[in-house]
Scaffold this active site. Structure first.
Site, PDB file in Angstrom:
ATOM      1  CE  LYS A  22      -1.568   1.543   3.819  1.00 37.04           C
ATOM      2  NZ  LYS A  22      -1.383   3.021   4.172  1.00 37.04           N
ATOM      3  CG  ASN A  23       2.553   2.744   3.503  1.00 36.30           C
ATOM      4  OD1 ASN A  23       1.317   3.161   3.335  1.00 36.30           O
ATOM      5  ND2 ASN A  23       2.989   2.465   4.585  1.00 36.30           N
ATOM      6  CB  CYS A 117      -2.822  10.764  11.764  1.00 34.94           C
ATOM      7  SG  CYS A 117      -3.190   8.900  11.647  1.00 34.94           S
ATOM      8  NE  ARG A 122       1.694  10.009  10.591  1.00 38.39           N
ATOM      9  CZ  ARG A 122       1.011   9.000   9.694  1.00 38.39           C
ATOM     10  NH1 ARG A 122      -0.183   8.633  10.052  1.00 38.39           N
ATOM     11  NH2 ARG A 122       1.907   8.307   8.878  1.00 38.39           N
ATOM     12  CB  ILE A 124       4.571  17.936   6.376  1.00 37.79           C
ATOM     13  CG1 ILE A 124       3.817  19.093   6.177  1.00 37.79           C
ATOM     14  CG2 ILE A 124       3.535  16.690   6.447  1.00 37.79           C
ATOM     15  CD1 ILE A 124       3.028  19.397   4.918  1.00 37.79           C
ATOM     16  CG  ASP A 305       3.379   1.108   9.544  1.00 37.74           C
ATOM     17  OD1 ASP A 305       2.985   2.150  10.411  1.00 37.74           O
ATOM     18  OD2 ASP A 305       3.232   1.610   8.348  1.00 37.74           O
ATOM     19  CB  ILE A 327       8.487   5.857  14.619  1.00 38.36           C
ATOM     20  CG1 ILE A 327       9.418   4.824  14.547  1.00 38.36           C
ATOM     21  CG2 ILE A 327       7.978   6.833  13.156  1.00 38.36           C
ATOM     22  CD1 ILE A 327      10.698   5.312  14.032  1.00 38.36           C
ATOM     23  NE  ARG A 397      -6.707   4.675   6.011  1.00 39.41           N
ATOM     24  CZ  ARG A 397      -5.809   5.429   6.961  1.00 39.41           C
ATOM     25  NH1 ARG A 397      -6.173   5.622   8.117  1.00 39.41           N
ATOM     26  NH2 ARG A 397      -4.747   5.795   6.334  1.00 39.41           N
TER      27      ARG A 397
END
Ligand code: UD1
Length: 430
Positions: A22-23, A117, A122, A124, A305, A327, A397
């Site tokens: 997915k990523n 989130c 998070r 940027i 993850d 993280i 998702r």
């Protein structure tokens, strides 16, 4: 509201085929609009994040032709809009990749700031620092990031922290800047390499992806390509943990075992048997599994993850394990849900101290986010009795046909929409 209902206790046994990553797909799809020629992408995972990103690509004017559920043809020659709609960014954070791809191709982009989130804040800032270094003007106005450059010029960029998103975004924009850009302290995740390979297949000149220094020589234009996405490391890891926690025996197929080494190592330390093949990994869960310690780190460290799936697995191992999340600061929220199944976990800041228990008992729980949702499902499959997991749209998702793949391994699980369907499931299963 859809939910998963399951009756735990069956060891998972058999084979499962892993979908595309997915990523990696999110970055690759955003990059696919950087040429005016046709791009064909296959091994796309059929999950909602990807479907939403494809809608966003169509919304800005690219032609999106779904050849089948796993293959798409995209043509970005008619993009009429360098501004991505609010609706899409709210649904999916990775829309920020349009900043890099549109800036590279059109020297201009406008994307709403990704919202908060639920796994932690998070920011940027590293993405924006990279764009500025390439000569772009960056403004934040009315909740949107607006980037604009007269000319994009190569630069030497040192990332203050290792960021997957910033590395991919800068790589995309720099692919069409003038001169050679160097990204230092770049992320090294498998999907960084996949996005770089994809861009190179379109005529970009990127070297060093997968190491912490990436060199990108800008080119004037990119051309069409056909590209197949790598397998999903996190989906594979989730099934590996599912095999371990249910004391099952599962061959996880269509994987790159090297990408799974951090997960394989931890499961081996716990006493599971992990056997690597060319493109498969077999995990045999043992009745008695041992505690171990885990710290999440950028690749090749243990992936954040996979943290919730590992925690639930350790919660049924003997002894005390410590899991440190380095993280994201808010990624243990699911622990309260897991406690309903009888786990004993104390969270102190970024560390979870897990006292292994002998069994979980089924409970009604809610998925707080994508990976924690998947972790609660595999916990439910190892629990005595019935478990229901609500808010499964998070899980959809990122996991293609999750319940079908688990069911094929012997899990007693169903996706239901109403109480009546749930009651029927219980009646049938007994
Ligand atoms: C990506 C993955 C996500 C995974 C994460 C870490 C995608 C679409 N998502 O997210 O599933 O959990 O990598 O492997 O690929 N940070 C900053 N400033 C920045 C950028 C990041 O402070 O400009 C911080 C973040 O808050 C976080 C850390 O850096 O603490 C890592 O984030 P990053 O690697 O950027 O994660 P994402 O790309 O958002």
């Amino acid at each position: 509201m859809e939910q998963y209902i399951m009756k735990g206790g069956n060891p998972l046994v058999g084979e499962v085929v892993i979908s595309g990553a997915k990523n990696a797909a999110l970055g690759i799809l955003a990059a696919s609009i950087m040429t005016d020629e046709d791009v064909i992408i296959d091994n796309l995972p059929d999950v909602s994040d990807i479907n939403v990103l494809l809608e966003a690509i169509a919304e800005i004017g690219a032609k999106v032709e779904r050849m089948d559920r796993h293959t798409v043809k995209i043509n970005g020659s008619n993009i009429h809009n360098i501004s991505v709609d609010d609706e899409y960014i709210r649904k999916i954070r990775a829309s920020y990749y349009f900043l890099g791809s549109l800036l590279g191709k059109y020297k201009s982009a406008q994307v709403p700031l990704p919202g908060g989130c639920n796994i932690g804040s998070r920011p940027i800032d590293q993405h924006l620092k990279g764009f500025m270094a390439l000569g772009a003007d960056v403004k934040i106005e009315k909740g949107a990031v607006i980037v604009h450059a007269i000319d994009l010029v190569a630069s030497h960029i040192y990332l203050d922290l290792v960021s997957v998103g910033a590395t991919i975004n800068i790589m995309m924009a720099a692919s069409m800047a003038e001169g050679q850009t160097i990204i230092e302290n770049a992320a090294k995740e498998p999907h960084i390499v996949d996005v770089a390979n994809f861009l190179n297949s379109m005529g970009a000149n990127i070297k060093g992806a997968g190491t912490d220094i990436i060199r990108i020589k800008g080119v004037k234009s990119l051309h069409g390509t056909q590209y197949s996405i790598i397998p999903d490391q996190i989906e594979a890891g989730t099934f590996m943990c599912a095999a371990a926690i249910t004391r099952g025996d599962v061959i996880v197929r269509n994987v790159i075992p090297k990408h799974l080494e951090a997960i394989s190592a931890k499961l081996s330390e716990m006493g599971c048997e992990v056997i690597e093949f060319d493109d498969a990994v077999r995990v045999v869960g043992k009745p008695l599994q041992r505690h171990t310690n885990v710290k999440t780190l950028p690749y090749p460290g243990f992936p954040t993850d996979m943290q919730p799936q590992m925690v639930v697995t350790l919660a049924l191992a003997s002894g005390t394990s410590m899991v440190t999340e380095s993280i994201f600061e808010n990624r243990f929220k699911y622990v309260d849900e897991l406690a309903r199944m009888g786990s004993k976990i104390q969270v102190e800041g970024s560390v979870a101290v897990i006292d292994g228990v002998n069994k979980f008992t089924g409970a009604k729980v809610k998925a707080p986010d994508l990976r924690a949702g998947a972790a609660l499902v595999i916990a439910g499959l190892a629990a005595d009795g019935y478990t229901t997991v609500d808010d499964i749209e998070y899980i959809q998702r990122g996991y293609e046909k999750f319940e079908e793949k688990l069911h094929a391994l012997g899990a007693v699980i169903e996706r239901v929409d109403t109480d009546k369907e749930a009651a029927k499931f219980r009646f049938r299963v007994g």
